[in-house]
Scaffold this motif. Structure first.
Motif, PDB file in Angstrom:
ATOM      1  N   LYS A   1       0.912  -1.176  -0.033  1.00  0.00           N
ATOM      2  CA  LYS A   1       0.148  -0.172  -0.117  1.00  0.00           C
ATOM      3  C   LYS A   1       0.778   1.164   0.001  1.00  0.00           C
ATOM      4  O   LYS A   1       1.714   1.393   0.885  1.00  0.00           O
ATOM      5  CB  LYS A   1      -0.881   0.204   1.204  1.00  0.00           C
ATOM      6  CG  LYS A   1      -1.966   1.109   1.247  1.00  0.00           C
ATOM      7  CD  LYS A   1      -2.919   1.315   0.260  1.00  0.00           C
ATOM      8  CE  LYS A   1      -3.903   2.304   0.449  1.00  0.00           C
ATOM      9  NZ  LYS A   1      -4.528   2.406  -0.715  1.00  0.00           N
ATOM     10  N   ALA A   2       0.749   2.163  -0.898  1.00  0.00           N
ATOM     11  CA  ALA A   2       1.196   3.387  -0.718  1.00  0.00           C
ATOM     12  C   ALA A   2       0.303   4.620  -0.912  1.00  0.00           C
ATOM     13  O   ALA A   2      -0.727   4.363  -1.365  1.00  0.00           O
ATOM     14  CB  ALA A   2       2.175   3.588  -2.232  1.00  0.00           C
TER      15      ALA A   2
ATOM     16  N   VAL B   1       2.900  -5.830  16.704  1.00  0.00           N
ATOM     17  CA  VAL B   1       3.722  -4.792  17.610  1.00  0.00           C
ATOM     18  C   VAL B   1       4.764  -4.456  16.420  1.00  0.00           C
ATOM     19  O   VAL B   1       5.156  -4.634  15.348  1.00  0.00           O
ATOM     20  CB  VAL B   1       4.597  -5.559  18.641  1.00  0.00           C
ATOM     21  CG1 VAL B   1       5.699  -4.717  19.127  1.00  0.00           C
ATOM     22  CG2 VAL B   1       3.646  -6.291  19.495  1.00  0.00           C
ATOM     23  N   GLY B   2       5.077  -3.013  16.718  1.00  0.00           N
ATOM     24  CA  GLY B   2       6.013  -2.101  16.068  1.00  0.00           C
ATOM     25  C   GLY B   2       5.985  -0.756  16.319  1.00  0.00           C
ATOM     26  O   GLY B   2       5.129  -0.255  17.125  1.00  0.00           O
ATOM     27  N   GLU B   3       7.233  -0.225  15.748  1.00  0.00           N
ATOM     28  CA  GLU B   3       7.021   1.363  16.333  1.00  0.00           C
ATOM     29  C   GLU B   3       6.019   1.961  15.616  1.00  0.00           C
ATOM     30  O   GLU B   3       5.645   1.633  14.523  1.00  0.00           O
ATOM     31  CB  GLU B   3       8.510   1.918  15.699  1.00  0.00           C
ATOM     32  CG  GLU B   3       9.654   1.449  16.549  1.00  0.00           C
ATOM     33  CD  GLU B   3      11.031   2.248  16.071  1.00  0.00           C
ATOM     34  OE1 GLU B   3      11.414   3.260  16.879  1.00  0.00           O
ATOM     35  OE2 GLU B   3      11.488   1.926  15.123  1.00  0.00           O
TER      36      GLU B   3
ATOM     37  N   GLY C   1       3.482   0.526  10.219  1.00  0.00           N
ATOM     38  CA  GLY C   1       2.654  -0.228   9.160  1.00  0.00           C
ATOM     39  C   GLY C   1       1.418  -0.691   9.743  1.00  0.00           C
ATOM     40  O   GLY C   1       0.392  -1.308   8.934  1.00  0.00           O
ATOM     41  N   LYS C   2       1.155  -0.939  11.089  1.00  0.00           N
ATOM     42  CA  LYS C   2       0.394  -1.954  11.680  1.00  0.00           C
ATOM     43  C   LYS C   2      -0.880  -1.501  11.522  1.00  0.00           C
ATOM     44  O   LYS C   2      -1.781  -2.457  11.078  1.00  0.00           O
ATOM     45  CB  LYS C   2       0.851  -1.746  13.376  1.00  0.00           C
ATOM     46  CG  LYS C   2       2.154  -1.900  13.880  1.00  0.00           C
ATOM     47  CD  LYS C   2       2.431  -1.985  15.457  1.00  0.00           C
ATOM     48  CE  LYS C   2       2.072  -0.616  15.881  1.00  0.00           C
ATOM     49  NZ  LYS C   2       2.826   0.465  15.649  1.00  0.00           N
TER      50      LYS C   2
ATOM     51  N   MET D   1       6.350  -5.862  13.049  1.00  0.00           N
ATOM     52  CA  MET D   1       6.368  -4.877  11.959  1.00  0.00           C
ATOM     53  C   MET D   1       7.392  -3.996  11.840  1.00  0.00           C
ATOM     54  O   MET D   1       7.632  -3.228  13.035  1.00  0.00           O
ATOM     55  CB  MET D   1       4.901  -4.617  11.234  1.00  0.00           C
ATOM     56  CG  MET D   1       4.114  -5.687  10.943  1.00  0.00           C
ATOM     57  SD  MET D   1       2.508  -4.633  10.136  1.00  0.00           S
ATOM     58  CE  MET D   1       3.295  -4.080   8.645  1.00  0.00           C
ATOM     59  N   ARG D   2       8.214  -3.766  10.716  1.00  0.00           N
ATOM     60  CA  ARG D   2       9.057  -2.469  10.857  1.00  0.00           C
ATOM     61  C   ARG D   2       9.429  -1.968   9.446  1.00  0.00           C
ATOM     62  O   ARG D   2       9.347  -2.648   8.423  1.00  0.00           O
ATOM     63  CB  ARG D   2      10.594  -3.297  11.156  1.00  0.00           C
ATOM     64  CG  ARG D   2      11.522  -1.991  11.349  1.00  0.00           C
ATOM     65  CD  ARG D   2      12.891  -2.539  11.743  1.00  0.00           C
ATOM     66  NE  ARG D   2      13.662  -3.226  10.998  1.00  0.00           N
ATOM     67  CZ  ARG D   2      13.796  -4.490  11.004  1.00  0.00           C
ATOM     68  NH1 ARG D   2      13.387  -5.059  12.133  1.00  0.00           N
ATOM     69  NH2 ARG D   2      14.479  -5.019  10.163  1.00  0.00           N
ATOM     70  N   HIS D   3       8.929  -0.563   9.196  1.00  0.00           N
ATOM     71  CA  HIS D   3       9.140  -0.020   8.180  1.00  0.00           C
ATOM     72  C   HIS D   3       8.352  -0.585   6.922  1.00  0.00           C
ATOM     73  O   HIS D   3       8.648  -0.885   5.619  1.00  0.00           O
ATOM     74  CB  HIS D   3      10.491   0.058   7.390  1.00  0.00           C
ATOM     75  CG  HIS D   3      11.511   0.652   8.517  1.00  0.00           C
ATOM     76  ND1 HIS D   3      11.258   1.886   9.178  1.00  0.00           N
ATOM     77  CD2 HIS D   3      12.873   0.449   8.716  1.00  0.00           C
ATOM     78  CE1 HIS D   3      12.351   1.975   9.894  1.00  0.00           C
ATOM     79  NE2 HIS D   3      13.324   1.213   9.637  1.00  0.00           N
TER      80      HIS D   3
END
Length: 489
Positions: free
Chosen positions: A6-7, A30-32, A36-37, A204-206
């Motif tokens: 997705k963009a 989980v993620g910062e 993208g969560k 997730m990350r980035h």
């Protein structure tokens, strides 16, 4: 969910992301912030359409075109910012969405009570939403989603605004739902709060899935921290700090909504940057508001050069050299509809003696604005051009031009390069670094670890509204950052 992309406006938010959920489980996603969560789960809930990838529900292709499609398929999402009409009662809010299930307010109230009793929640359908606590509003949202037939319940940052006791009660409720055969997704960055209640974890990350559906009991804390933060975070070389006198001191500062039993304590010296890292929602906004004078702390002290400022208004703090770059440049720094020249002169006008009539010197304002535009390389700007017509990076430069004035002694910079491109980010960071080299003190608050490590001489981690740890930049390690961000000692 397989290979989801997705963009937005050409900027990728998800790249080949995946997620697998099983019946009867509580699953932590989980993620910062920005990992993208929420975007991934918004796709599952029919709010966004994916650019690529597949979704399956019970093995059958699943392509929701709207949240209504998702609800009919048994998927419901409770968002971090509740979607309730505050002037309506709980029952009236339910009636808005139930359609043929409830043809009257009496039927909606009855259904709410029945569902609340069945799942073990308490709610008064006759109460106006505006009179409910945050936890009660969350219950109303959950019951509304369950009444629509949700068998998969997605909760976005469900504990972010709850007390410790309320958080535990909510998480125990999610386990009860799982025991009844439903599935629950907990979107969170507060791993410590959900670890004891989740069966599985996905990280997730980035915009990518870096750990998929791992049993919570089999994942090591150190591994989780590393996966959340990533292995590419490195500290940049910077001139050695030669800190001077203490400019700003905060001792045991407590504010409303703080979860930690401890208050915030920190010291900031002239000629240094103290980077305060943390995932959003851990007290950063409240700390900035307390320091700048927008929020009165519950307890604790704030001093500038040894003088207490707890009760001083923002104007008095500015007179002592405190300057602010807020996280949202327009919500807390600039006025969109005003010109560049007018935005640049606002704080100067505020310094004038109250009660004295003063006429604006438009010619001088225009000349000063031209000089600032040249000095800060504010592209596309003119003294009489409205600030809202500038790009984000150039609007941020207008804010810098105003705040980094000769009277600035302490700079509170909250996410100063958020949303900016590489070139604009480099300019902003360079301007801050130059001001510090000239003797200013900077408290840099950011969720961007690269920004923290590029500018800071010391790094502190904020978690739950308290300082979880502090180190000199030379002693900062990936494991240390990851562990404290995830909520582990």
């Amino acid at each position: 969910m397989l290979g989801i992309a997705k963009a937005f406006d050409g900027k990728p938010a998800l790249h080949h992301a995946g997620f697998t959920l099983s019946w009867g489980e509580v699953h932590a996603l989980v993620g910062e912030n920005g990992a993208g969560k929420s975007t991934l789960m918004n796709i599952a809930a029919g709010i966004y359409a994916p650019d690529a990838g597949q979704q399956r529900l019970d093995g059958i292709a699943y392509t929701p075109n709207s949240p209504a499609d998702a609800a009919r398929a048994g998927i419901g999402m409770v968002h971090q910012h509740f979607r309730l009409v505050e002037s309506f009662t709980v029952a009236e809010n339910a009636l808005l969405t139930l359609g043929a299930q409830a043809r009257s307010l009496k039927e909606a109230s009855m259904l709410l009570r029945q569902k609340a009793e069945a799942v073990g929640l308490t709610i008064d359908p006759a109460r106006k939403v505006s009179t409910l606590s945050i936890a009660e509003r969350q219950r109303a949202e959950i019951l509304k989603v369950l009444l629509l037939g949700a068998r998969i319940l997605i909760l976005d940052e469900p504990t972010a605004v709850l007390t410790e006791e309320e958080s535990r009660a909510l998480l125990e409720f999610t386990r009860r739902l799982a025991d009844q055969g439903l599935a629950v997704v907990l979107i969170t960055h507060k791993l410590k709060e959900v670890a004891d209640f989740s069966h599985k974890i996905t990280i997730m990350r980035h915009g990518q899935t870096v750990l998929a559906s791992a049993p919570m009991a089999e994942v090591q804390e150190a591994e989780i921290g590393t996966l959340i933060v990533g292995e590419t975070v490195t500290a940049s070389e910077r001139p050695a700090s030669q800190p001077g006198d203490i400019r700003l001191a905060v001792k045991d500062l407590r504010f409303s909504g703080q979860k930690s039993r401890e208050g915030v304590s920190l010291e900031l010296r002239a000629g240094e940057v103290l980077g305060l890292a943390g995932v959003g929602g851990n007290g950063q906004e409240e700390l900035v508001a307390c320091l700048s004078g927008g929020l009165k702390p519950v307890s604790g002290t704030i001093t500038i050069a040894g003088e207490r400022i707890d009760d001083l208004p923002p104007k008095a703090r500015r007179a002592m050299g405190l300057r602010l770059i807020p996280a949202d440049r327009f919500a807390g720094g600039l006025i969109r509809e005003m010109t560049v020249a007018e935005n640049l002169v606002m704080t100067e006008i505020a310094r004038e003696v109250p009660g004295r009539l003063r006429l604006l010197d438009r010619k001088k304002m225009t000349e000063n604005a031209r000089q600032a535009i040249t000095h800060f390389d504010i592209r596309g700007a003119a003294p009489d051009r409205r600030t809202e017509l500038l790009s984000g990076g150039n609007a941020q430069k207008v804010l810098l031009a105003r705040e980094l004035d000769p009277g600035m002694k302490i700079l509170i910079a909250h996410s100063p390069s958020r949303g900016l491109d590489v070139k604009a980010s480099a300019f902003v960071r360079s301007a801050i670094a130059k001001a510090v080299e000239q003797g200013a003190a900077c408290l840099l608050i950011s969720e961007d670890l690269q920004e923290i490590l590029a500018l800071s001489h010391r790094v502190a981690i904020i978690n739950g509204g308290a300082i979880a740890g502090e180190r000199a930049i030379a002693d900062v390690t990936l494991d240390w950052i990851g562990g404290l961000l995830a909520g582990h000692a």
